[in-house]
Design an enzyme around this catalytic site. Structure first.
Site, PDB file in Angstrom:
ATOM      1  N   GLU A   4      -4.676 -11.466  -5.369  1.00 20.16           N
ATOM      2  CA  GLU A   4      -3.217 -12.048  -4.649  1.00 20.16           C
ATOM      3  C   GLU A   4      -3.216 -11.268  -3.979  1.00 20.16           C
ATOM      4  OE1 GLU A   4       0.244 -14.035  -7.521  1.00 20.16           O
ATOM      5  OE2 GLU A   4       0.576 -11.660  -7.152  1.00 20.16           O
TER       6      GLU A   4
ATOM      7  N   CYS B 108      -1.675  -7.840   3.229  1.00 16.35           N
ATOM      8  CA  CYS B 108      -1.319  -6.512   1.910  1.00 16.35           C
ATOM      9  C   CYS B 108      -2.521  -7.043   1.397  1.00 16.35           C
ATOM     10  CB  CYS B 108      -0.755  -6.752   1.205  1.00 16.35           C
ATOM     11  SG  CYS B 108       0.342  -5.635   0.067  1.00 16.35           S
TER      12      CYS B 108
ATOM     13  N   CYS C 206      -3.705  -3.554 -13.018  1.00 20.60           N
ATOM     14  CA  CYS C 206      -3.697  -1.826 -12.823  1.00 20.60           C
ATOM     15  C   CYS C 206      -3.440  -1.698 -14.062  1.00 20.60           C
ATOM     16  CB  CYS C 206      -2.368  -1.890 -12.019  1.00 20.60           C
ATOM     17  SG  CYS C 206      -1.986   0.155 -11.339  1.00 20.60           S
TER      18      CYS C 206
ATOM     19  N   CYS D 168       3.088   1.315 -14.336  1.00 20.93           N
ATOM     20  CA  CYS D 168       4.555   1.914 -14.216  1.00 20.93           C
ATOM     21  C   CYS D 168       5.539   0.829 -14.337  1.00 20.93           C
ATOM     22  CB  CYS D 168       4.856   1.721 -12.040  1.00 20.93           C
ATOM     23  SG  CYS D 168       3.776   3.396 -11.500  1.00 20.93           S
TER      24      CYS D 168
ATOM     25  N   CYS E 149       6.741  -1.760 -12.217  1.00 21.95           N
ATOM     26  CA  CYS E 149       5.991  -3.071 -11.432  1.00 21.95           C
ATOM     27  C   CYS E 149       5.261  -4.235 -12.072  1.00 21.95           C
ATOM     28  CB  CYS E 149       4.714  -2.423 -10.659  1.00 21.95           C
ATOM     29  SG  CYS E 149       3.573  -3.017 -10.013  1.00 21.95           S
TER      30      CYS E 149
ATOM     31  N   CYS F 228       7.117  -6.368  -2.873  1.00 25.03           N
ATOM     32  CA  CYS F 228       5.897  -5.455  -3.139  1.00 25.03           C
ATOM     33  C   CYS F 228       6.134  -5.510  -5.245  1.00 25.03           C
ATOM     34  CB  CYS F 228       6.696  -4.020  -3.424  1.00 25.03           C
ATOM     35  SG  CYS F 228       6.844  -3.554  -1.969  1.00 25.03           S
TER      36      CYS F 228
HETATM   37  N1  SAH Z   1      -0.829   1.137  -6.493  1.00 22.08           N
HETATM   38  C1  SAH Z   1      -0.273   1.280  -5.853  1.00 22.08           C
HETATM   39  C2  SAH Z   1       0.155   0.958  -3.877  1.00 22.08           C
HETATM   40  C3  SAH Z   1       0.309  -0.644  -5.179  1.00 22.08           C
HETATM   41  S1  SAH Z   1       2.098  -0.813  -5.214  1.00 22.08           S
HETATM   42  C4  SAH Z   1       1.379   2.642  -5.259  1.00 22.08           C
HETATM   43  O1  SAH Z   1       1.999   2.713  -6.878  1.00 22.08           O
HETATM   44  O2  SAH Z   1       1.642   2.990  -4.528  1.00 22.08           O
HETATM   45  C5  SAH Z   1       2.810  -0.807  -3.829  1.00 22.08           C
HETATM   46  C6  SAH Z   1       4.348   0.053  -3.837  1.00 22.08           C
HETATM   47  O3  SAH Z   1       5.199  -1.135  -4.424  1.00 22.08           O
HETATM   48  C7  SAH Z   1       4.102   0.662  -4.434  1.00 22.08           C
HETATM   49  O4  SAH Z   1       5.325   1.665  -4.026  1.00 22.08           O
HETATM   50  C8  SAH Z   1       5.411   0.131  -5.844  1.00 22.08           C
HETATM   51  O5  SAH Z   1       5.761   1.551  -6.468  1.00 22.08           O
HETATM   52  C9  SAH Z   1       6.068  -0.621  -5.161  1.00 22.08           C
HETATM   53  N2  SAH Z   1       6.309  -1.062  -6.798  1.00 22.08           N
HETATM   54  C10 SAH Z   1       5.196  -1.833  -7.768  1.00 22.08           C
HETATM   55  N3  SAH Z   1       6.874  -2.336  -8.374  1.00 22.08           N
HETATM   56  C11 SAH Z   1       8.202  -2.789  -7.123  1.00 22.08           C
HETATM   57  C12 SAH Z   1       9.258  -3.953  -7.511  1.00 22.08           C
HETATM   58  N4  SAH Z   1       9.119  -4.484  -8.422  1.00 22.08           N
HETATM   59  N5  SAH Z   1      10.265  -3.679  -6.483  1.00 22.08           N
HETATM   60  C13 SAH Z   1      10.134  -2.858  -5.473  1.00 22.08           C
HETATM   61  N6  SAH Z   1       8.771  -1.808  -5.374  1.00 22.08           N
HETATM   62  C14 SAH Z   1       7.497  -2.027  -6.480  1.00 22.08           C
END
Ligand code: SAH
Length: 362
Positions: A96, A109, A116, A120, A123, A339
């Site tokens: 995406e 974006c 990934c 996390c 996420c 995000c």
């Molecule tokens: N892997 C990289 C880039 C992708 S995510 C990173 O972790 O930075 C981009 C941002 O969205 C990151 O800061 C991530 O932590 C955040 N993110 C992930 N899941 C989210 C969620 N459910 N709500 C808000 N932000 C989220």
């Protein structure tokens, strides 16, 4: 060329490499410049339409190279103008990419991996696991597709590497993509228009500090102590906060440039005033700004978004201590383009099998 050899893909060639390939075929380097102009400036994918190339070269290009471009499988528009593109790659994998209009600049974006590996806790992409890295051509391909679909090829745009994947976990292809985007015969995208967001893979972060093409840096911090961060961002058990902050202090920044620290706010987990105070101490003296991201909740994510007053209080504590702080306005939540909401299901199946689109509702 023997039939078993895969054809070189124009999308994967930096201009110097294309020049060398053409030199081997007896063509001068300016042909690579022309081809780059067609591919990236004008968005022409058919070599036959590259009008200023001699017919013999066009035929050679067609027989010697392929030129792959992600296919737009579907496209969804949010009420706020955000658009999510589901793109299909040559092997049937799907990723995406999201277009975020006027914030204040148009922003793409872009994903760097299919899925990934970072897992996390909050996420959705992390739930997919890592399917594979994207190639540089596939990373740039997202930009080509979005720029064309939105007629933005001639307008300035920013790129955030905040789609699916951890860019520093796919270091070489990500950096190659940034070089391709920066090429002055192509998009000529200045590195200051690119933001690379990372969990902070330390060796890669240190390598990035020595690159010629230097994007803006955003660190996904999310917690002020190793204990907390380790439960949210598992890789923190390997590369802890102190080392990441130290690497950030040493990171070569241009005048007035700052590192962004992203902090997803999770109700009752990392949104306590004490967390804000610890965060401000952690970042004291770092050329930084903090971007608070109230959680974008989803089914399958075991956290809640804090109430607005908790978000305000957290932001205020940071601001009172001299930090620059912004609260990310989540865009495209109604189409799960915000995000952490990017997930493509059914990736384990063969392309022929039916593919469930987006499984999670808000
Ligand atoms: N892997 C990289 C880039 C992708 S995510 C990173 O972790 O930075 C981009 C941002 O969205 C990151 O800061 C991530 O932590 C955040 N993110 C992930 N899941 C989210 C969620 N459910 N709500 C808000 N932000 C989220």
């Amino acid at each position: 060329m023997s039939s078993g050899t895969p054809r070189a893909d124009l999308a994967e060639l930096e201009r110097a490499a294309l020049g060398e390939a053409l030199a081997r075929l007896g063509y001068p380097p300016f042909r690579a410049r022309q081809i780059f102009g067609w591919m990236y400036r004008r968005g022409v994918v058919d070599v036959e339409a590259m009008a200023n190339l001699p017919q013999a070269l066009r035929s050679t290009l067609r027989s010697t190279f392929g030129f792959s471009t992600p296919r737009t499988f579907s496209r969804e528009r949010s009420t706020d103008g955000t658009e999510k593109f589901l793109l299909e790659l040559a092997d049937g994998r799907r990723i995406e990419s999201v277009f975020i209009p006027d914030t204040p600049v148009n922003t793409f974006c872009v994903s760097t991996q299919v899925g990934c590996a970072m897992a996390c806790a909050f996420c959705l992409t992390g739930k997919m696991g890592l399917m594979r890295n994207l190639t540089a051509g596939e990373i740039v391909g997202q930009v080509r597709v979005l720029a064309d679909a939105l007629s933005l090829r001639d307008k300035p745009f920013n790129i955030v590497l905040m789609g699916m994947g951890e860019p520093l976990h796919n270091y070489d292809e990500t950096m190659k993509a940034l070089r391709l985007l920066a090429d002055e015969e192509g998009f000529a995208l200045p590195p200051r228009r690119v933001t690379l967001s990372t969990v902070g893979l330390l060796p890669a972060l240190e390598r990035l500090a020595r690159e010629a093409i230097m994007p803006n840096l955003a660190i996904s911090l999310h917690a002020p102590t190793d204990e907390q961060r380790g439960t949210l961002v598992p890789i923190n058990r390997k590369y802890g906060i102190a080392d990441i902050i130290e690497a950030c202090r040493r990171f070569p920044l241009k005048k007035r440039a700052r590192i962004t620290f992203e902090y997803v706010l999770l109700a009752g987990v990392n949104d306590h005033p004490d967390d804000a105070r610890r965060l401000s101490r952690l970042l004291a003296g770092v050329k930084s700004k903090v971007n608070l991201i109230p959680l974008n909740a989803a089914a399958g994510i075991p956290f809640d978004r804090p109430a607005d007053d908790a978000i305000d209080r957290f932001a205020r504590i940071l601001a009172e201590r001299g930090l620059t702080v912004s609260v990310r306005k989540s865009r495209g939540r109604d189409i799960r383009a915000a995000c952490g909401q990017l997930i493509v299901e059914g990736q384990g199946r063969s392309p022929g099998q039916q593919l469930a689109a987006m499984a999670f509702g808000d």
